[in-house]
Design a protein around this motif. Sequence first.
Motif, PDB file in Angstrom:
ATOM      1  N   HIS A 257       2.111  13.894   2.792  1.00  0.00           N
ATOM      2  CA  HIS A 257       3.568  13.562   2.545  1.00  0.00           C
ATOM      3  C   HIS A 257       4.366  13.051   3.901  1.00  0.00           C
ATOM      4  O   HIS A 257       4.939  11.916   3.923  1.00  0.00           O
ATOM      5  CB  HIS A 257       4.511  14.544   1.821  1.00  0.00           C
ATOM      6  N   ILE A 260       2.880   9.836   5.164  1.00  0.00           N
ATOM      7  CA  ILE A 260       3.683   8.493   4.218  1.00  0.00           C
ATOM      8  C   ILE A 260       4.809   8.108   4.636  1.00  0.00           C
ATOM      9  O   ILE A 260       5.369   7.115   4.755  1.00  0.00           O
ATOM     10  CB  ILE A 260       3.412   8.776   2.606  1.00  0.00           C
ATOM     11  N   ARG A 323      -1.174   4.324   4.727  1.00  0.00           N
ATOM     12  CA  ARG A 323      -0.185   4.995   3.914  1.00  0.00           C
ATOM     13  C   ARG A 323      -0.059   4.567   2.557  1.00  0.00           C
ATOM     14  O   ARG A 323       0.350   5.536   1.805  1.00  0.00           O
ATOM     15  CB  ARG A 323       1.354   4.392   4.580  1.00  0.00           C
ATOM     16  N   ARG A 324      -0.577   3.167   2.246  1.00  0.00           N
ATOM     17  CA  ARG A 324      -0.531   2.869   1.104  1.00  0.00           C
ATOM     18  C   ARG A 324      -1.626   3.521   0.203  1.00  0.00           C
ATOM     19  O   ARG A 324      -1.632   4.025  -0.868  1.00  0.00           O
ATOM     20  CB  ARG A 324      -0.786   1.237   0.759  1.00  0.00           C
ATOM     21  N   TYR A 326      -2.833   6.630   1.075  1.00  0.00           N
ATOM     22  CA  TYR A 326      -2.237   8.043   0.957  1.00  0.00           C
ATOM     23  C   TYR A 326      -1.450   8.389  -0.223  1.00  0.00           C
ATOM     24  O   TYR A 326      -1.408   9.425  -0.741  1.00  0.00           O
ATOM     25  CB  TYR A 326      -1.611   8.665   2.212  1.00  0.00           C
ATOM     26  N   THR A 327      -0.778   7.292  -0.470  1.00  0.00           N
ATOM     27  CA  THR A 327       0.408   7.379  -1.589  1.00  0.00           C
ATOM     28  C   THR A 327      -0.284   7.189  -3.071  1.00  0.00           C
ATOM     29  O   THR A 327      -0.093   8.087  -3.943  1.00  0.00           O
ATOM     30  CB  THR A 327       1.230   5.963  -1.649  1.00  0.00           C
ATOM     31  N   LYS A 328      -1.248   6.644  -2.952  1.00  0.00           N
ATOM     32  CA  LYS A 328      -2.502   6.717  -4.307  1.00  0.00           C
ATOM     33  C   LYS A 328      -2.909   8.019  -4.496  1.00  0.00           C
ATOM     34  O   LYS A 328      -3.124   8.560  -5.626  1.00  0.00           O
ATOM     35  CB  LYS A 328      -3.417   5.426  -4.325  1.00  0.00           C
ATOM     36  N   THR A 331      -0.214  10.855  -5.521  1.00  0.00           N
ATOM     37  CA  THR A 331       0.185  10.782  -6.931  1.00  0.00           C
ATOM     38  C   THR A 331      -0.798  11.830  -7.899  1.00  0.00           C
ATOM     39  O   THR A 331      -0.528  12.108  -8.852  1.00  0.00           O
ATOM     40  CB  THR A 331       0.140   9.451  -7.424  1.00  0.00           C
ATOM     41  N   GLY A 350       3.071  14.067  -6.181  1.00  0.00           N
ATOM     42  CA  GLY A 350       3.603  13.011  -5.398  1.00  0.00           C
ATOM     43  C   GLY A 350       4.039  11.774  -6.203  1.00  0.00           C
ATOM     44  O   GLY A 350       3.920  11.701  -7.247  1.00  0.00           O
ATOM     45  N   ASP A 351       5.112  11.029  -5.521  1.00  0.00           N
ATOM     46  CA  ASP A 351       5.692   9.989  -6.229  1.00  0.00           C
ATOM     47  C   ASP A 351       4.945   8.823  -5.879  1.00  0.00           C
ATOM     48  O   ASP A 351       4.307   8.777  -4.811  1.00  0.00           O
ATOM     49  CB  ASP A 351       7.081   9.976  -5.614  1.00  0.00           C
ATOM     50  N   MET A 353       4.463   4.736  -5.044  1.00  0.00           N
ATOM     51  CA  MET A 353       5.105   3.781  -3.865  1.00  0.00           C
ATOM     52  C   MET A 353       6.439   3.283  -4.435  1.00  0.00           C
ATOM     53  O   MET A 353       6.391   2.659  -5.566  1.00  0.00           O
ATOM     54  CB  MET A 353       4.049   2.677  -3.500  1.00  0.00           C
TER      55      MET A 353
END
Length: 451
Positions: A257, A260, A323-324, A326-328, A331, A350-351, A353
């Motif tokens: 987190h 990100i 970072r993109r 890691y966001t996937k 979640t 996780g939220d 993007m």
Amino acid sequence: MPAPFQPGASHLKSIHLLRALLREASYLPDAAARGYFRQYIVNRYKAYQPRHNATASFDVQAVEKYRHRSFKRRQVAIINERTRPLLRKGQKGLNFLRRANQGELPCLQKVLFFAYGRIGRRKYALLESLLKPDPFMDGDAGPLPDVEEPAPLQKLYYSNKRYLQYFDAPRPTIKKRLTIDISDRYSRLRTVLKSQHQQGISIHRELKGPAFITPINNVWERSMPIKRAINNVRRWYAETMTRLLPPLPNDEWDNMHAMILKERHISFAKQRKPGLALHPESVSDEERFATSVEQGLALDRPSRADKPAGMHRPHTINAKFMRRLYTKILTLCCKLEYDYEHKSWRAIWGDPMNRISPKIYAVPIDESLFAGVDARGQAPKTPKKPTNDAGPKIPPRNAKDEYVHFPFFAEYLPKDHPIRRELDAWKRKRAAAASESEFKSVATSKLRPRP
């Protein structure tokens, strides 16, 4: 007596493949993935190393104690039999890591799935810690005492199966069904299961529900047999554990987190340059020609990692790309925190993007540009005016009050034809009714007071 291990050309290929795998694993753009795949590769090679060649270290002795069979040390006969297919499988794994290091999105995403326990071996290792009973009941109480008596579902079904200990006693619900919830002693498992089902988070198929619902009776309206009830619970448990995404340790979740949010730097690995021979040997044209002919006759299918970059070239691995990604991954990951105020566990997922903020479009615009349209940008339709009918519609019926359908050629029939006589009678009746309704409308309009 098993055949002795015979080192040869395959033994040298195994060593070269091991070095290549470890080298590619050290180039992965994530620190957790580098450590996970390095340990995974070493353990897999130790499992297929002969016992007399193993060193007496603590790590080698720990290989014998692994719960999963794939990491246990094999016998010499099994090693000799599986050498060639495992070398081919290892070469596929090497090409997969090379494609991930080149920035191919599906390969790199799958590498992170393995490293963070969304699929593969680490997922079941995280599930093992989740399937342990809670260490405490509430914030002030001490550790739970050891419960030697069987679980309620084990008592009811007269079975000591392991998966039955995670459930409470069934409770009746509407429509002749029973609901079997997760036991209170496994509140962490129940919290993760309920939160994942509520948010609809899954990799492939979603969870069916946070509790198991089963009918009381079978199709013949008889009591459900115990054997079938046990099998129903086993199927639901196996399917749920396959789709369940276990929580990550809090430090790993917080680290991802923070990367990100740009609070921590992403640990990239710098690739080493290939070494150059100090004294290169001169190769004649004949040897070079023979080598090229042998490679052409081999008809080896080139890997995607060896193909030149073209229109569908892999992505450049940089901080924004990671970072993109890691966001996937985040979640699909959660962490557990204990709420001492409500005395319960809380799962934090996780939220996704952040999308474009609607404040960007809050710019003053001339209203005349959108005059005459509604909120959807469409011109409203004018309502249709009510039409005055000539009179009440009288369907054609005969003397028996049955509906009659006149054919299209009825008007061309002779006047003494029965169908023609019925058609003329119906037309006269319709005209009389129309004139009567028109007279009534005129009379009411004259009697209506003027404004």
